[in-house]
Write an enzyme that holds these catalytic residues in place. Structure first.
Site, PDB file in Angstrom:
ATOM      1  N   VAL A   1      24.010  43.546 -23.837  1.00  0.00           N
ATOM      2  CA  VAL A   1      23.537  44.287 -24.992  1.00  0.00           C
ATOM      3  C   VAL A   1      24.875  43.983 -25.900  1.00  0.00           C
ATOM      4  O   VAL A   1      25.939  44.552 -25.638  1.00  0.00           O
ATOM      5  CB  VAL A   1      23.356  46.118 -24.714  1.00  0.00           C
ATOM      6  CG1 VAL A   1      22.785  46.602 -26.093  1.00  0.00           C
ATOM      7  CG2 VAL A   1      22.060  45.981 -23.599  1.00  0.00           C
ATOM      8  N   ILE A   2      24.600  43.612 -26.943  1.00  0.00           N
ATOM      9  CA  ILE A   2      25.487  43.458 -27.805  1.00  0.00           C
ATOM     10  C   ILE A   2      25.420  44.098 -29.107  1.00  0.00           C
ATOM     11  O   ILE A   2      24.440  44.222 -29.938  1.00  0.00           O
ATOM     12  CB  ILE A   2      25.620  41.862 -28.209  1.00  0.00           C
ATOM     13  CG1 ILE A   2      25.922  41.003 -26.903  1.00  0.00           C
ATOM     14  CG2 ILE A   2      26.653  41.517 -29.180  1.00  0.00           C
ATOM     15  CD1 ILE A   2      25.934  39.494 -27.077  1.00  0.00           C
TER      16      ILE A   2
ATOM     17  N   PHE B   1      25.215  47.293 -11.010  1.00  0.00           N
ATOM     18  CA  PHE B   1      25.332  47.425 -12.465  1.00  0.00           C
ATOM     19  C   PHE B   1      26.162  46.370 -12.991  1.00  0.00           C
ATOM     20  O   PHE B   1      27.240  46.137 -13.193  1.00  0.00           O
ATOM     21  CB  PHE B   1      25.852  48.836 -12.848  1.00  0.00           C
ATOM     22  CG  PHE B   1      25.428  49.060 -14.401  1.00  0.00           C
ATOM     23  CD1 PHE B   1      24.362  49.725 -14.745  1.00  0.00           C
ATOM     24  CD2 PHE B   1      26.647  48.995 -15.376  1.00  0.00           C
ATOM     25  CE1 PHE B   1      24.003  49.975 -15.978  1.00  0.00           C
ATOM     26  CE2 PHE B   1      26.200  49.087 -16.720  1.00  0.00           C
ATOM     27  CZ  PHE B   1      24.991  49.653 -17.008  1.00  0.00           C
TER      28      PHE B   1
ATOM     29  N   PHE C   1      16.459  46.788 -21.593  1.00  0.00           N
ATOM     30  CA  PHE C   1      15.461  48.098 -21.824  1.00  0.00           C
ATOM     31  C   PHE C   1      14.573  48.125 -20.411  1.00  0.00           C
ATOM     32  O   PHE C   1      14.187  49.079 -20.041  1.00  0.00           O
ATOM     33  CB  PHE C   1      14.921  48.436 -23.144  1.00  0.00           C
ATOM     34  CG  PHE C   1      14.325  49.613 -23.289  1.00  0.00           C
ATOM     35  CD1 PHE C   1      15.303  50.791 -23.527  1.00  0.00           C
ATOM     36  CD2 PHE C   1      13.101  50.018 -23.070  1.00  0.00           C
ATOM     37  CE1 PHE C   1      14.850  52.111 -23.721  1.00  0.00           C
ATOM     38  CE2 PHE C   1      12.606  51.140 -23.252  1.00  0.00           C
ATOM     39  CZ  PHE C   1      13.567  52.277 -23.561  1.00  0.00           C
ATOM     40  N   GLU C   2      14.151  47.042 -20.112  1.00  0.00           N
ATOM     41  CA  GLU C   2      13.101  46.870 -19.066  1.00  0.00           C
ATOM     42  C   GLU C   2      13.797  46.697 -17.665  1.00  0.00           C
ATOM     43  O   GLU C   2      13.055  46.870 -16.657  1.00  0.00           O
ATOM     44  CB  GLU C   2      12.341  45.365 -19.332  1.00  0.00           C
ATOM     45  CG  GLU C   2      11.426  45.653 -20.480  1.00  0.00           C
ATOM     46  CD  GLU C   2      11.884  45.243 -21.888  1.00  0.00           C
ATOM     47  OE1 GLU C   2      11.589  46.040 -23.002  1.00  0.00           O
ATOM     48  OE2 GLU C   2      12.977  44.779 -21.865  1.00  0.00           O
TER      49      GLU C   2
ATOM     50  N   TRP D   1      17.294  37.993 -22.904  1.00  0.00           N
ATOM     51  CA  TRP D   1      18.148  37.840 -24.136  1.00  0.00           C
ATOM     52  C   TRP D   1      19.400  37.420 -23.630  1.00  0.00           C
ATOM     53  O   TRP D   1      19.969  37.569 -22.557  1.00  0.00           O
ATOM     54  CB  TRP D   1      18.082  39.399 -24.647  1.00  0.00           C
ATOM     55  CG  TRP D   1      17.104  39.830 -25.566  1.00  0.00           C
ATOM     56  CD1 TRP D   1      15.892  40.789 -24.996  1.00  0.00           C
ATOM     57  CD2 TRP D   1      16.971  39.662 -26.949  1.00  0.00           C
ATOM     58  NE1 TRP D   1      15.224  40.866 -26.074  1.00  0.00           N
ATOM     59  CE2 TRP D   1      15.782  40.380 -27.322  1.00  0.00           C
ATOM     60  CE3 TRP D   1      17.697  39.017 -27.879  1.00  0.00           C
ATOM     61  CZ2 TRP D   1      15.330  40.259 -28.860  1.00  0.00           C
ATOM     62  CZ3 TRP D   1      17.111  39.152 -29.136  1.00  0.00           C
ATOM     63  CH2 TRP D   1      16.014  39.757 -29.411  1.00  0.00           C
TER      64      TRP D   1
ATOM     65  N   HIS E   1      20.817  51.250 -32.628  1.00  0.00           N
ATOM     66  CA  HIS E   1      19.960  50.449 -31.534  1.00  0.00           C
ATOM     67  C   HIS E   1      20.652  50.301 -30.054  1.00  0.00           C
ATOM     68  O   HIS E   1      20.666  50.569 -28.986  1.00  0.00           O
ATOM     69  CB  HIS E   1      19.145  49.285 -31.846  1.00  0.00           C
ATOM     70  CG  HIS E   1      18.406  48.641 -30.830  1.00  0.00           C
ATOM     71  ND1 HIS E   1      18.833  47.645 -30.110  1.00  0.00           N
ATOM     72  CD2 HIS E   1      17.112  48.967 -30.479  1.00  0.00           C
ATOM     73  CE1 HIS E   1      17.777  47.118 -29.380  1.00  0.00           C
ATOM     74  NE2 HIS E   1      16.937  47.890 -29.571  1.00  0.00           N
TER      75      HIS E   1
END
Length: 162
Positions: A83-84, A115, A59-60, A26, A90
Site C-alpha cells: 500500500v503506497i 505479515f 484490502f482483500e 497491485w 485511503h
C-alpha cells in the site's frame, strides 16, 4: 531503515508444515519480488509446494487469509501486499483495516499469519523492501520465515508434555 533488527530464524526442518501464500496484485513489480522472496524462504525450509493465491489488492488479504486458515489444511499463511501513500486518506484506512483484519484472522484461527504488507510513502521505498536484485530488504522472505518459525514454535508447544 529497520532491517537491522531482523532476528535470525532457523529455517531447517520445516518440511512437514503446509503453508499458503496469499498476495495482492497491485504494484506487480513489488509483488513479484515479495512473492519470490516468500517462496524462496519456503524452499529454504524444505516446503516444496506451497499454495499461492492471488487477490486484487491488500484490502482483500484478510478474507483470503481467513478462508485459508479456517480450512485447517495450513499451519501458516503468509500475507503479502503493498500500500503506497497517495493524496487521500485511503492509505490510512486500507493499512489499518488490513493490519487489524490479519491480526484477527491469526488470533481467531490460531494460525500464524506472516505479515508481509508493505506500507510505504513512495514506490521507491516499496521497491527497496521487495527483495529484488537491488533491494536493501526482502520482506517477503522475512514474512514467510516469521510465519514458519511461529508455526514450528506452536507445533512444538502443542506436543510438549503438560
Amino acid at each position: 531503515m529497520s532491517g537491522g533488527g531482523v532476528p535470525g530464524l532457523n529455517q531447517e526442518n520445516r518440511a512437514h508444515l503446509h503453508v499458503a501464500v496469499v498476495a495482492a496484485r497491485w504494484h506487480p513489480t513489488v509483488m513479484d519480488g515479495l512473492v519470490g522472496g516468500a517462496l524462496w524462504a519456503l524452499k529454504d525450509a524444505g516446503i516444496a509446494e506451497p499454495t499461492v493465491l492471488r487477490v486484487p489488492g491488500a484490502f482483500e488479504l484478510p478474507v483470503a487469509a481467513q478462508t485459508l486458515a479456517s480450512c485447517r489444511r495450513y499451519q501458516a499463511v503468509v500475507a503479502l501486499g503493498a500500500v503506497i501513500r497517495g493524496d487521500t486518506p485511503h492509505f490510512d484506512y486500507v493499512c489499518q483495516s488490513v493490519a487489524q483484519g490479519l491480526t484477527q484472522v491469526s488470533v481467531h484461527t490460531s494460525v500464524p499469519i506472516g505479515f508481509g504488507v508493505l506500507t510505504c510513502d513512495t514506490e521507491e521505498q516499496a521497491l527497496d523492501r521487495a527483495g529484488l536484485a537491488d533491494s536493501a530488504e526482502d520482506k517477503g522472505y522475512d514474512a514467510a520465515a516469521a510465519a514458519l518459525a511461529t508455526a514450528a514454535a506452536l507445533h512444538g508447544a502443542a506436543r510438549a508434555p503438560s
